[in-house]
Design a protein around this motif. Sequence first.
Motif, PDB file in Angstrom:
ATOM      1  N   PHE A  30       1.624  11.281   1.687  1.00  0.00           N
ATOM      2  CA  PHE A  30       1.696  11.775   0.069  1.00  0.00           C
ATOM      3  C   PHE A  30       0.904  10.619  -0.836  1.00  0.00           C
ATOM      4  CE2 PHE A  30       5.448  13.600  -2.575  1.00  0.00           C
ATOM      5  CZ  PHE A  30       4.515  13.655  -3.540  1.00  0.00           C
ATOM      6  N   GLY A  31       1.144   9.470  -0.171  1.00  0.00           N
ATOM      7  CA  GLY A  31       0.031   8.359  -0.937  1.00  0.00           C
ATOM      8  C   GLY A  31      -1.523   9.011  -0.735  1.00  0.00           C
ATOM      9  N   ASN A  32      -2.019   9.298   0.306  1.00  0.00           N
ATOM     10  CA  ASN A  32      -3.173  10.025   0.252  1.00  0.00           C
ATOM     11  C   ASN A  32      -3.619  11.269  -0.659  1.00  0.00           C
ATOM     12  OD1 ASN A  32      -4.283   7.999   2.597  1.00  0.00           O
ATOM     13  ND2 ASN A  32      -3.660   9.696   3.984  1.00  0.00           N
ATOM     14  N   GLU A  47      -0.081   3.720  -4.449  1.00  0.00           N
ATOM     15  CA  GLU A  47       0.043   2.473  -3.873  1.00  0.00           C
ATOM     16  C   GLU A  47       1.519   2.132  -3.436  1.00  0.00           C
ATOM     17  OE1 GLU A  47      -0.985  -2.256  -5.213  1.00  0.00           O
ATOM     18  OE2 GLU A  47      -1.018  -0.742  -6.859  1.00  0.00           O
ATOM     19  N   ASN A  48       2.490   2.621  -4.269  1.00  0.00           N
ATOM     20  CA  ASN A  48       4.106   2.378  -4.026  1.00  0.00           C
ATOM     21  C   ASN A  48       4.113   3.031  -2.580  1.00  0.00           C
ATOM     22  OD1 ASN A  48       4.163   1.088  -6.457  1.00  0.00           O
ATOM     23  ND2 ASN A  48       4.910   2.854  -7.572  1.00  0.00           N
ATOM     24  N   PHE A  49       3.515   4.366  -2.427  1.00  0.00           N
ATOM     25  CA  PHE A  49       3.645   5.227  -1.280  1.00  0.00           C
ATOM     26  C   PHE A  49       3.370   4.318   0.041  1.00  0.00           C
ATOM     27  CE2 PHE A  49       5.353   8.512  -4.007  1.00  0.00           C
ATOM     28  CZ  PHE A  49       6.153   9.463  -3.124  1.00  0.00           C
ATOM     29  N   PHE A  50       2.123   3.858  -0.153  1.00  0.00           N
ATOM     30  CA  PHE A  50       1.658   3.026   1.024  1.00  0.00           C
ATOM     31  C   PHE A  50       2.468   1.826   1.537  1.00  0.00           C
ATOM     32  CE2 PHE A  50      -2.610   4.908  -0.456  1.00  0.00           C
ATOM     33  CZ  PHE A  50      -2.553   5.941   0.423  1.00  0.00           C
ATOM     34  N   HIS A  51       2.840   1.250   0.444  1.00  0.00           N
ATOM     35  CA  HIS A  51       3.885   0.301   0.538  1.00  0.00           C
ATOM     36  C   HIS A  51       5.178   0.512   1.202  1.00  0.00           C
ATOM     37  CE1 HIS A  51       1.275  -3.245  -0.846  1.00  0.00           C
ATOM     38  NE2 HIS A  51       1.146  -2.693  -2.115  1.00  0.00           N
ATOM     39  N   ALA A  79      -1.656   3.493   6.814  1.00  0.00           N
ATOM     40  CA  ALA A  79      -1.140   2.701   5.234  1.00  0.00           C
ATOM     41  C   ALA A  79      -2.070   1.814   4.807  1.00  0.00           C
ATOM     42  CB  ALA A  79       0.482   2.408   5.376  1.00  0.00           C
ATOM     43  N   TYR A  80      -2.499   0.944   5.863  1.00  0.00           N
ATOM     44  CA  TYR A  80      -3.347  -0.093   5.164  1.00  0.00           C
ATOM     45  C   TYR A  80      -4.823   0.354   4.950  1.00  0.00           C
ATOM     46  CZ  TYR A  80       0.097  -3.533   7.080  1.00  0.00           C
ATOM     47  OH  TYR A  80       1.311  -4.158   7.665  1.00  0.00           O
ATOM     48  N   TYR A  81      -4.921   1.278   5.700  1.00  0.00           N
ATOM     49  CA  TYR A  81      -6.220   2.237   5.474  1.00  0.00           C
ATOM     50  C   TYR A  81      -6.472   2.934   4.112  1.00  0.00           C
ATOM     51  CZ  TYR A  81     -10.428   5.160   5.775  1.00  0.00           C
ATOM     52  OH  TYR A  81     -11.558   5.940   5.817  1.00  0.00           O
ATOM     53  N   GLY A  82      -5.156   3.442   3.790  1.00  0.00           N
ATOM     54  CA  GLY A  82      -5.153   3.913   2.515  1.00  0.00           C
ATOM     55  C   GLY A  82      -5.094   2.926   1.317  1.00  0.00           C
ATOM     56  N   LEU A  83      -4.401   1.763   1.551  1.00  0.00           N
ATOM     57  CA  LEU A  83      -4.493   0.878   0.479  1.00  0.00           C
ATOM     58  C   LEU A  83      -5.687   0.200   0.410  1.00  0.00           C
ATOM     59  CD1 LEU A  83      -1.181  -1.273   1.383  1.00  0.00           C
ATOM     60  CD2 LEU A  83      -1.573  -0.142  -0.780  1.00  0.00           C
ATOM     61  N   GLY A  84      -6.521  -0.054   1.416  1.00  0.00           N
ATOM     62  CA  GLY A  84      -8.069  -0.381   1.498  1.00  0.00           C
ATOM     63  C   GLY A  84      -8.836   0.390   0.682  1.00  0.00           C
ATOM     64  N   ASN A  85      -8.809   1.891   0.861  1.00  0.00           N
ATOM     65  CA  ASN A  85      -9.330   2.724   0.155  1.00  0.00           C
ATOM     66  C   ASN A  85      -9.080   2.744  -1.517  1.00  0.00           C
ATOM     67  OD1 ASN A  85     -11.077   4.153   1.711  1.00  0.00           O
ATOM     68  ND2 ASN A  85      -9.290   5.126   2.916  1.00  0.00           N
ATOM     69  N   LEU A  86      -7.858   2.577  -1.842  1.00  0.00           N
ATOM     70  CA  LEU A  86      -7.216   2.291  -3.233  1.00  0.00           C
ATOM     71  C   LEU A  86      -7.946   1.154  -3.795  1.00  0.00           C
ATOM     72  CD1 LEU A  86      -3.569   3.174  -4.173  1.00  0.00           C
ATOM     73  CD2 LEU A  86      -4.942   0.892  -4.990  1.00  0.00           C
TER      74      LEU A  86
END
Length: 218
Positions: free
Chosen positions: A40-42, A54-58, A70-77
């Motif tokens: 969902f974060g993606n 960001e909330n969804f990845f956390h 999740a860390y990869y998603g935050l990295g992209n964000l």
Amino acid sequence: MNKIEKAVNLMKENKYEEAANLFNTYIEENPNDPLGFVNFGNLLLHINDLEHAENFFHKAIELDVTTATAYYGLGNLYYEQEDFPKAQKNFLAAIKNGLEEADVYFMLGMSHQSQQQFKLAIPYLLRAKEINPNDQEVLFQYGLALAQSELLSEAKEVFNEVLQIDSEHSDALYNLGVIALFEDDATKALDLFDQALQLDPNHVLAANGKRVAEEGIN
């Protein structure tokens, strides 16, 4: 095919609302599975809703601190927000937690590139190249990091690899022209800049390079 797979396919078809509904249903049915939150974060990242993404990845990391994606998603964000130190930190965490894909190494390299840390970018871009040797963007950026680190013979080799994949890569031709200038071969440089300009008449850097090469010849 489970709900996550169906939702990912819907995303590929640009059916974001339907995908979001499926992800939401999956999360309601599996509240302790971090993958629902990551996906969902993606989706939210893809539609540029960065705050909620960001909330969804956390949340995914709260459920399982080893959720590499999740860390990869935050990295992209954070990369999108040009917060490159935070991006680096999260890409490294993704790798530490087992994500062994070209994309994460490429993005980690690009985070260094974006901070002018060219030598630090090299090992990560090299690893991305090892995993995905035929990706011309990975190859090109690796060549660029080498050139910017003044490793010109290695950079030349890589830019030629790019041209083997795409003979019309004007930026690779331009960079080979710059290397030829550094090697005091203005005639070769002029030919390379001409080739780049034939492919892209608006290539300003190649036009400037051509002027320098012509002055060198004259």
